[in-house]
Design a protein around this motif. Structure first.
Motif, PDB file in Angstrom:
ATOM      1  N   ARG A  59       0.863  -1.197   0.000  1.00  0.00           N
ATOM      2  CA  ARG A  59       0.000   0.000   0.000  1.00  0.00           C
ATOM      3  C   ARG A  59       0.890   1.235   0.000  1.00  0.00           C
ATOM      4  NH1 ARG A  59      -0.259   2.074   5.270  1.00  0.00           N
ATOM      5  NH2 ARG A  59       0.038   0.576   6.969  1.00  0.00           N
ATOM      6  N   LEU A  60       0.614   2.163  -0.911  1.00  0.00           N
ATOM      7  CA  LEU A  60       1.442   3.361  -1.082  1.00  0.00           C
ATOM      8  C   LEU A  60       0.744   4.570  -0.479  1.00  0.00           C
ATOM      9  CD1 LEU A  60       2.573   2.717  -4.764  1.00  0.00           C
ATOM     10  CD2 LEU A  60       3.681   1.988  -2.644  1.00  0.00           C
ATOM     11  N   TYR A  61       0.379   4.469   0.790  1.00  0.00           N
ATOM     12  CA  TYR A  61      -0.289   5.559   1.489  1.00  0.00           C
ATOM     13  C   TYR A  61      -0.091   5.322   2.977  1.00  0.00           C
ATOM     14  CZ  TYR A  61      -3.683   1.798   1.490  1.00  0.00           C
ATOM     15  OH  TYR A  61      -4.273   0.565   1.610  1.00  0.00           O
ATOM     16  N   ASP A  62      -0.309   6.369   3.772  1.00  0.00           N
ATOM     17  CA  ASP A  62      -0.128   6.264   5.214  1.00  0.00           C
ATOM     18  C   ASP A  62      -1.386   5.723   5.875  1.00  0.00           C
ATOM     19  OD1 ASP A  62       2.441   7.292   5.081  1.00  0.00           O
ATOM     20  OD2 ASP A  62       1.730   9.371   5.240  1.00  0.00           O
ATOM     21  N   GLY A  63      -1.206   4.797   6.766  1.00  0.00           N
ATOM     22  CA  GLY A  63      -2.314   4.300   7.569  1.00  0.00           C
ATOM     23  C   GLY A  63      -3.205   3.338   6.822  1.00  0.00           C
ATOM     24  N   PRO A  64      -3.814   2.400   7.538  1.00  0.00           N
ATOM     25  CA  PRO A  64      -4.705   1.419   6.909  1.00  0.00           C
ATOM     26  C   PRO A  64      -6.034   2.029   6.496  1.00  0.00           C
ATOM     27  CG  PRO A  64      -4.710   1.127   9.278  1.00  0.00           C
ATOM     28  CD  PRO A  64      -3.673   2.176   8.983  1.00  0.00           C
ATOM     29  N   VAL A  65      -6.489   1.691   5.291  1.00  0.00           N
ATOM     30  CA  VAL A  65      -7.815   2.085   4.824  1.00  0.00           C
ATOM     31  C   VAL A  65      -8.440   0.859   4.146  1.00  0.00           C
ATOM     32  CG1 VAL A  65      -7.245   4.519   4.534  1.00  0.00           C
ATOM     33  CG2 VAL A  65      -6.921   2.947   2.628  1.00  0.00           C
ATOM     34  N   ASN A  66      -9.661   1.011   3.652  1.00  0.00           N
ATOM     35  CA  ASN A  66     -10.417  -0.130   3.151  1.00  0.00           C
ATOM     36  C   ASN A  66     -10.023  -0.507   1.719  1.00  0.00           C
ATOM     37  OD1 ASN A  66     -12.283  -2.154   2.913  1.00  0.00           O
ATOM     38  ND2 ASN A  66     -14.058  -0.799   2.720  1.00  0.00           N
ATOM     39  N   VAL A  67      -8.792  -0.975   1.570  1.00  0.00           N
ATOM     40  CA  VAL A  67      -8.339  -1.558   0.320  1.00  0.00           C
ATOM     41  C   VAL A  67      -7.700  -2.897   0.636  1.00  0.00           C
ATOM     42  CG1 VAL A  67      -7.971   0.677  -0.770  1.00  0.00           C
ATOM     43  CG2 VAL A  67      -6.070  -0.479   0.339  1.00  0.00           C
ATOM     44  N   GLY A  68      -7.576  -3.755  -0.374  1.00  0.00           N
ATOM     45  CA  GLY A  68      -7.056  -5.077  -0.085  1.00  0.00           C
ATOM     46  C   GLY A  68      -6.436  -5.742  -1.293  1.00  0.00           C
ATOM     47  N   GLN A  69      -6.039  -6.996  -1.077  1.00  0.00           N
ATOM     48  CA  GLN A  69      -5.401  -7.796  -2.093  1.00  0.00           C
ATOM     49  C   GLN A  69      -5.584  -9.263  -1.717  1.00  0.00           C
ATOM     50  OE1 GLN A  69      -2.851  -4.990  -0.976  1.00  0.00           O
ATOM     51  NE2 GLN A  69      -3.804  -5.789   0.876  1.00  0.00           N
ATOM     52  N   GLY A  70      -5.546 -10.123  -2.733  1.00  0.00           N
ATOM     53  CA  GLY A  70      -5.737 -11.529  -2.433  1.00  0.00           C
ATOM     54  C   GLY A  70      -5.731 -12.385  -3.674  1.00  0.00           C
ATOM     55  N   LEU A  71      -6.449 -13.508  -3.629  1.00  0.00           N
ATOM     56  CA  LEU A  71      -6.498 -14.478  -4.712  1.00  0.00           C
ATOM     57  C   LEU A  71      -7.945 -14.807  -5.041  1.00  0.00           C
ATOM     58  CD1 LEU A  71      -3.663 -15.534  -5.637  1.00  0.00           C
ATOM     59  CD2 LEU A  71      -3.669 -15.059  -3.163  1.00  0.00           C
ATOM     60  N   LEU A  72      -8.262 -14.830  -6.339  1.00  0.00           N
ATOM     61  CA  LEU A  72      -9.581 -15.226  -6.816  1.00  0.00           C
ATOM     62  C   LEU A  72      -9.424 -16.125  -8.040  1.00  0.00           C
ATOM     63  CD1 LEU A  72     -11.556 -11.828  -6.740  1.00  0.00           C
ATOM     64  CD2 LEU A  72     -11.778 -13.727  -5.129  1.00  0.00           C
ATOM     65  N   THR A  73     -10.511 -16.742  -8.464  1.00  0.00           N
ATOM     66  CA  THR A  73     -10.508 -17.467  -9.727  1.00  0.00           C
ATOM     67  C   THR A  73     -10.857 -16.498 -10.856  1.00  0.00           C
ATOM     68  OG1 THR A  73     -12.853 -18.048  -9.768  1.00  0.00           O
ATOM     69  CG2 THR A  73     -11.385 -19.474  -8.469  1.00  0.00           C
ATOM     70  N   ALA A  74     -10.789 -16.984 -12.081  1.00  0.00           N
ATOM     71  CA  ALA A  74     -11.142 -16.149 -13.232  1.00  0.00           C
ATOM     72  C   ALA A  74     -12.623 -15.810 -13.242  1.00  0.00           C
ATOM     73  CB  ALA A  74     -10.765 -16.869 -14.528  1.00  0.00           C
ATOM     74  N   TYR A  75     -13.428 -16.595 -12.527  1.00  0.00           N
ATOM     75  CA  TYR A  75     -14.880 -16.430 -12.571  1.00  0.00           C
ATOM     76  C   TYR A  75     -15.438 -15.760 -11.322  1.00  0.00           C
ATOM     77  CZ  TYR A  75     -13.732 -19.967 -15.990  1.00  0.00           C
ATOM     78  OH  TYR A  75     -13.140 -20.642 -17.028  1.00  0.00           O
ATOM     79  N   SER A  76     -14.589 -15.478 -10.349  1.00  0.00           N
ATOM     80  CA  SER A  76     -15.048 -14.835  -9.114  1.00  0.00           C
ATOM     81  C   SER A  76     -15.229 -13.341  -9.340  1.00  0.00           C
ATOM     82  CB  SER A  76     -14.026 -15.041  -7.996  1.00  0.00           C
ATOM     83  OG  SER A  76     -13.780 -16.400  -7.747  1.00  0.00           O
ATOM     84  N   LEU A 158      -6.185  -6.999  -6.711  1.00  0.00           N
ATOM     85  CA  LEU A 158      -6.136  -5.849  -5.819  1.00  0.00           C
ATOM     86  C   LEU A 158      -7.468  -5.140  -5.913  1.00  0.00           C
ATOM     87  CD1 LEU A 158      -3.056  -6.408  -6.527  1.00  0.00           C
ATOM     88  CD2 LEU A 158      -2.671  -4.028  -5.905  1.00  0.00           C
ATOM     89  N   TYR A 159      -7.989  -4.647  -4.778  1.00  0.00           N
ATOM     90  CA  TYR A 159      -9.292  -3.987  -4.797  1.00  0.00           C
ATOM     91  C   TYR A 159      -9.325  -2.826  -3.805  1.00  0.00           C
ATOM     92  CZ  TYR A 159     -10.403  -6.327  -0.380  1.00  0.00           C
ATOM     93  OH  TYR A 159     -10.382  -6.746   0.923  1.00  0.00           O
ATOM     94  N   GLY A 160     -10.258  -1.911  -4.034  1.00  0.00           N
ATOM     95  CA  GLY A 160     -10.462  -0.790  -3.129  1.00  0.00           C
ATOM     96  C   GLY A 160     -11.881  -0.284  -3.253  1.00  0.00           C
ATOM     97  N   THR A 161     -12.190   0.757  -2.513  1.00  0.00           N
ATOM     98  CA  THR A 161     -13.510   1.371  -2.596  1.00  0.00           C
ATOM     99  C   THR A 161     -13.368   2.763  -3.194  1.00  0.00           C
ATOM    100  OG1 THR A 161     -13.452   2.471  -0.444  1.00  0.00           O
ATOM    101  CG2 THR A 161     -14.152   0.169  -0.489  1.00  0.00           C
ATOM    102  N   PRO A 162     -14.410   3.259  -3.873  1.00  0.00           N
ATOM    103  CA  PRO A 162     -14.320   4.589  -4.482  1.00  0.00           C
ATOM    104  C   PRO A 162     -14.141   5.700  -3.459  1.00  0.00           C
ATOM    105  CG  PRO A 162     -16.552   3.715  -4.620  1.00  0.00           C
ATOM    106  CD  PRO A 162     -15.684   2.591  -4.174  1.00  0.00           C
ATOM    107  N   LEU A 163     -14.458   5.425  -2.198  1.00  0.00           N
ATOM    108  CA  LEU A 163     -14.260   6.440  -1.168  1.00  0.00           C
ATOM    109  C   LEU A 163     -12.782   6.648  -0.847  1.00  0.00           C
ATOM    110  CD1 LEU A 163     -17.147   5.492   1.301  1.00  0.00           C
ATOM    111  CD2 LEU A 163     -17.130   7.272  -0.454  1.00  0.00           C
ATOM    112  N   MET A 164     -11.941   5.746  -1.315  1.00  0.00           N
ATOM    113  CA  MET A 164     -10.516   5.836  -1.052  1.00  0.00           C
ATOM    114  C   MET A 164      -9.790   6.520  -2.205  1.00  0.00           C
ATOM    115  SD  MET A 164     -10.280   4.469   1.910  1.00  0.00           S
ATOM    116  CE  MET A 164     -11.950   5.047   2.278  1.00  0.00           C
TER     117      MET A 164
END
Length: 210
Positions: A59-76, A158-164
Motif C-alpha cells: 500500500r502506497l499511502y499512510d495508515g490502513p484504509v479499506n483496500v485489499g489484495q488476495g487471490l480469486l478465480t477467473a470467474y469470481s 487488488l481492490y479498493g472502494t471509491p471512497l478511497m
C-alpha cells in the motif's frame, strides 16, 4: 492447465468492477476514483495452477484504509460480499487481506496482522488438488489457509472502494526485489519449499521502472 504465456504479467481492469480504476503505465499499480457502491478492483492477466508461486502487494499511502489484495478465480467477482452488487450474489471462492486488519476467506474473517506493516506476501502452493495460501506480513508467516472451494487457476487481485480516492497499491510479481525472503520464512515454519518459485507469471527487468 498450461499458463498462457503473455508478454508479461500485469494487472488488468475487471469488466464488472473496473469503473474508476486507474492503472499505472506499466500495469503494476492501481488507484481508485469513481463514486460508486461496493468494491472496485483489478485482476492479474496470468493465473496459476500446478506450481508453488509467490507475489507481494504494497500500500502506497499512510495508515490502513479499506483496500485489499488476495487471490480469486477467473470467474469470481472482485466484489465478493453479498448485497453490494445488486443484492443476492453469493460469496465467491477466494481469499483476501484488507489493510484495515482483516484476512478473509469469503465471506468469513479468518485472521489478523500488524496494520503498521505496508507490504503483504502471498505464497500460493497449488501443487496439490487445491491452492494453499501462506500469508506473510512483516517477515512473519501470519496465516495458512486452504482454498477448498477452488479447483481452477487462481489470480492475484487488488481492490479498493471509491471512497478511497487517490489511494494507490503496487503489485510485485518478481521483476523487483521482494521485501520478504518468503522461502526462508516458509522453511523456518516447517513448510516444504522444494517446489517453491519466487515470482508470478512472466516479467522483465524493465518492470522495475514501476
Amino acid at each position: 492447465y498450461k499458463r498462457q504465456e503473455l508478454d508479461r504479467v500485469r494487472l488488468v481492469v475487471d469488466q464488472t468492477t473496473g469503473a474508476g480504476v486507474s492503472l499505472s503505465e506499466g500495469g503494476l499499480a492501481v488507484s481508485y476514483s469513481a463514486v460508486d457502491h461496493g468494491k472496485q478492483g483489478v485482476r492479474v492477466n496470468q493465473g496459476m495452477i500446478g506450481e508453488f508461486r509467490y507475489w507481494e502487494s504494497t500500500r502506497l499511502y499512510d495508515g490502513p484504509v479499506n483496500v485489499g489484495q488476495g487471490l480469486l478465480t477467473a470467474y469470481s467477482l472482485i466484489n465478493p460480499y453479498p448485497g453490494e452488487i445488486g443484492g443476492d450474489e453469493p460469496s465467491q471462492p477466494g481469499m483476501s487481506l484488507n489493510s484495515l486488519q482483516g484476512i478473509w476467506q469469503y465471506p468469513v474473517s479468518i485472521g489478523q496482522f500488524d496494520v503498521d506493516v505496508s507490504t503483504y506476501g502471498f505464497a500460493v502452493d497449488y501443487t496439490g488438488d487445491r491452492p494453499i495460501v501462506h500469508v506473510i506480513v512483516g517477515d512473519e508467516l501470519v496465516l495458512t489457509v486452504s482454498l477448498d472451494d477452488v479447483f481452477t487457476p487462481v489470480f492475484p487481485v487488488l481492490y479498493g472502494t471509491p471512497l478511497m480516492e487517490g489511494k494507490m497499491q503496487r503489485a510485485n510479481f518478481g521483476a523487483s526485489t521482494f521485501a520478504y525472503d518468503a522461502e526462508a520464512i516458509l522453511a523456518g515454519a516447517g513448510i516444504d519449499t522444494s517446489a517453491f518459485v519466487p515470482g508470478w507469471g512472466v516479467h522483465r527487468p524493465a518492470d522495475e521502472a514501476e
